[in-house]
Design an enzyme around this catalytic site. Structure first.
Site, PDB file in Angstrom:
ATOM      1  CB  CYS A   1      -0.999  -0.055   1.156  1.00 54.22           C
ATOM      2  SG  CYS A   1      -2.446   0.942   0.815  1.00 54.22           S
TER       3      CYS A   1
ATOM      4  CD  GLU B   1      -1.264  -6.256   5.147  1.00 50.65           C
ATOM      5  OE1 GLU B   1      -0.933  -6.456   3.962  1.00 50.65           O
ATOM      6  OE2 GLU B   1      -1.425  -5.115   5.621  1.00 50.65           O
TER       7      GLU B   1
ATOM      8  CG  HIS C   1      -3.405  -3.646   3.042  1.00 47.15           C
ATOM      9  ND1 HIS C   1      -2.448  -3.152   3.893  1.00 47.15           N
ATOM     10  CD2 HIS C   1      -4.086  -2.565   2.579  1.00 47.15           C
ATOM     11  CE1 HIS C   1      -2.559  -1.834   3.964  1.00 47.15           C
ATOM     12  NE2 HIS C   1      -3.538  -1.455   3.176  1.00 47.15           N
TER      13      HIS C   1
HETATM   14  N1  GLN Z   1      -2.104   6.630   2.995  1.00 50.43           N
HETATM   15  C1  GLN Z   1      -2.137   5.919   1.765  1.00 50.43           C
HETATM   16  C2  GLN Z   1      -3.495   6.018   1.088  1.00 50.43           C
HETATM   17  O1  GLN Z   1      -4.449   6.389   1.695  1.00 50.43           O
HETATM   18  C3  GLN Z   1      -1.753   4.462   1.986  1.00 50.43           C
HETATM   19  C4  GLN Z   1      -2.757   3.733   2.795  1.00 50.43           C
HETATM   20  C5  GLN Z   1      -2.225   2.434   3.349  1.00 50.43           C
HETATM   21  O2  GLN Z   1      -1.018   2.202   3.366  1.00 50.43           O
HETATM   22  N2  GLN Z   1      -3.108   1.590   3.831  1.00 50.43           N
HETATM   23  O3  GLN Z   1      -3.606   5.730  -0.074  1.00 50.43           O
END
Ligand code: GLN
Length: 532
Positions: free
Chosen positions: A380, A507, A505
């Site tokens: 992310c 994970e 993600h």
């Molecule tokens: N802050 C970033 C976004 O909103 C990444 C979010 C995250 O890593 N879950 O896109």
């Protein structure tokens, strides 16, 4: 339908979630169909807006709920996709009640905790998705017996037992059994008090799981049995364990399943424990030490990265490697020290995150991995910083940034998604499972070996497609795309041995014995390239 309610006693943080997941996993091994739910007493509608340092990771379900991290344990242990209705907070219940009140749906009645709030809690307990086939629902009640906040939940489960009867509803109390060094003995008094709290609220536990540092002697079980009004066999010892994945075996050895299946009159089949025998064998055989550096920022609480840590461990078990994590504080990395700080890294993982702090350190971590050919897995925000780094240092766009941290940047290589704003933060992220189409011939394809995958998301910012060609002209590869929205999902840099990052993600979809492919291949790449 049968129900098992798990409450906590004396202190929080005892691992009720692990106990619940382990019970579910044992029952599942006996052919029982299980589902799990978590009820949290806080007033937030969901944990999505909470600081990870306060509450730990926000786990995301496939259907797009931002939930308590215990749902991650549940999914990993019992290998089912849980849904929105598996994570319920007081906030959600009160919101629902107050909306009903405004719509006049209480027909002029005075709206009260009992029966209106408790009725809605019971409705949530009884609600299951139409497509799930379940014999037993295991519900964990967050917080500790005696908390003001959790009382409506305790009252609701008392009523559930009244309604459904003792053969359909069981209460399991997980409580701390502290060891007093001064007198060199375990003290049962806190458990007795916690038991009395519950009894005062109309709940007589059927099982008490004692959480202690070591295994406990018979005479302690006798004492707890006497004071807490339960059979001695129903006092289950659950000592601290080297790995949370040993807990199912501990509880099984204590015969917890016999008490549950006999009280609830559940039919069981011949158990199949092959999954956990294999797991334990792999954990014991994992002797090869593999170090992974996580460049992170929510330091005060490692639970902020719980699913990342568990996914690494699960990938380690599957490949018989013992993962040790080295934490590097992204906020402390700067241009003068990053080489020194990262010089012993064998593999670098940059996990998700929000906001400005630590972002420059994470960009430097991506730079270090790319320049030194260290296996890199970005998640992310970890994808976003890898893109900013490439833009700044390879495309020479020195002012490239994400508009999350620099709204006026001349080169917004990461920008807010269409239709999103950054002011209304609760429940407005792109969240949940979406499909990613994978390009053939890429590292991602080699890892997943599929044209289409489904993974879970939680973000508001995205790679800015205006820059795609410029990146590609320097060898950067966009190997995964969400076609409906033309959003970048996976990037990789073929100039490195293993440099890959996902906007989703990975994970959140690792399960015991089934590591997410990105984690598994990352661990294998670290072994292959950094431990030659
Ligand atoms: N802050 C970033 C976004 O909103 C990444 C979010 C995250 O890593 N879950 O896109």
């Amino acid at each position: 339908m049968k129900y098992i309610f798990i409450t906590g006693g004396v202190v929080s943080g005892l691992g009720k979630g692990i106990v619940g997941s382990s019970i579910a996993a044992i029952l599942k091994s006996f052919g029982v169909k299980v589902y799990m739910k978590k009820f949290d007493p806080y007033l937030n509608i969901d944990p999505g807006t909470m600081n990870p340092i306060e509450h730990g990771e926000v786990f995301v379900t496939d259907d797009g709920a931002e939930t308590d991290l215990d749902l991650g344990h549940y999914e990993r242990f019992i290998d089912v996709n849980l849904s929105k209705n598996a994570s319920i907070s007081s906030g959600k219940i009160y919101e629902h009640t107050l909306l009903m009140e405004r719509r006049g749906q209480f027909y002029g009645k005075t709206v009260q905790i009992v029966p209106h709030i408790t009725n809605l809690i019971k409705e949530e307990i009884y609600t299951l998705d139409a497509d799930v086939d379940v014999d037993v629902v295991i519900c964990e009640i967050g917080g500790t017996a005696g908390d003001i906040e959790s009382q409506p939940f305790i009252e609701a489960i008392r009523q559930v037992r009244m309604e459904k009867g003792i053969k359909s509803v069981m209460f399991i109390h997980v409580a701390l059994l502290p060891f007093l060094k001064i007198t060199n003995e375990y003290k049962t008094k806190p458990i007795q008090h916690s038991f009395k709290q519950l009894l005062g609220l109309g709940i007589q536990p059927d099982i008490i799981v004692t959480r202690s540092e070591t295994e406990i002697e018979k005479k302690l079980k006798e004492k707890i049995s006497l004071f807490c009004n339960i059979n001695e066999e129903s006092v289950i010892s659950c000592p601290d364990s080297e790995s949370i994945y040993f807990v199912p075996q501990t509880l099984y050895n204590e015969k917890i399943h016999e008490i549950i299946t006999s009280q609830l009159e559940i039919k069981i089949t011949k158990p199949n424990f092959s999954w956990w025998e294999k797991l334990i064998k792999n954990i014991k055989e994992a002797t090869n030490n593999v170090k992974i550096t996580i460049v992170a920022k929510y330091f005060a609480l490692k639970d902020s990265y719980l699913s990342v840590i568990e996914s690494l461990k699960i990938a380690g078990f599957a490949t018989k490697n013992n993962i040790s994590i080295e934490w590097v504080d992204a906020k402390k990395l700067n241009i003068d020290n990053y080489k020194q700080e990262l010089k012993n890294s064998k593999g670098i993982l940059v996990p998700g995150g929000f906001g400005e702090s630590g972002i420059e350190g994470k960009i430097l971590a991506a730079k270090y991995a790319r320049e030194n050919n260290i296996p890199y897995l970005g998640i992310c925000l970890g994808l976003q910083v890898a893109c900013v780094e490439f833009a700044r240092n390879v495309l020479k766009l020195s002012n490239a940034a994400s508009t999350e941290v620099d709204i006026n940047t001349k080169n917004p290589v990461i920008d807010i998604m269409n239709g999103k704003d950054k002011y209304n933060i609760g429940g407005t992220l792109r969240v949940g499972g979406f499909n990613t189409n994978i390009k053939k011939g890429t590292l991602a394809y080699n890892i997943y070996k599929k044209n289409v995958i489904r993974e879970r998301h939680r973000h508001r910012y995205e790679f800015n497609n205006d820059y795609r060609e410029a990146f590609e002209s320097k060898g950067f590869v966009f190997s995964g795309i969400y076609e409906e929205g033309n959003l970048v999902e996976i990037i990789e840099n073929p100039a490195c041995n293993f440099f890959i990052a996902s906007q989703y993600h990975p994970e959140f979809t690792s399960r015991i014995g089934k590591p997410n492919p990105l984690f598994k291949s990352f661990v294998s790449a670290v072994v292959k390239y950094s431990y030659k």
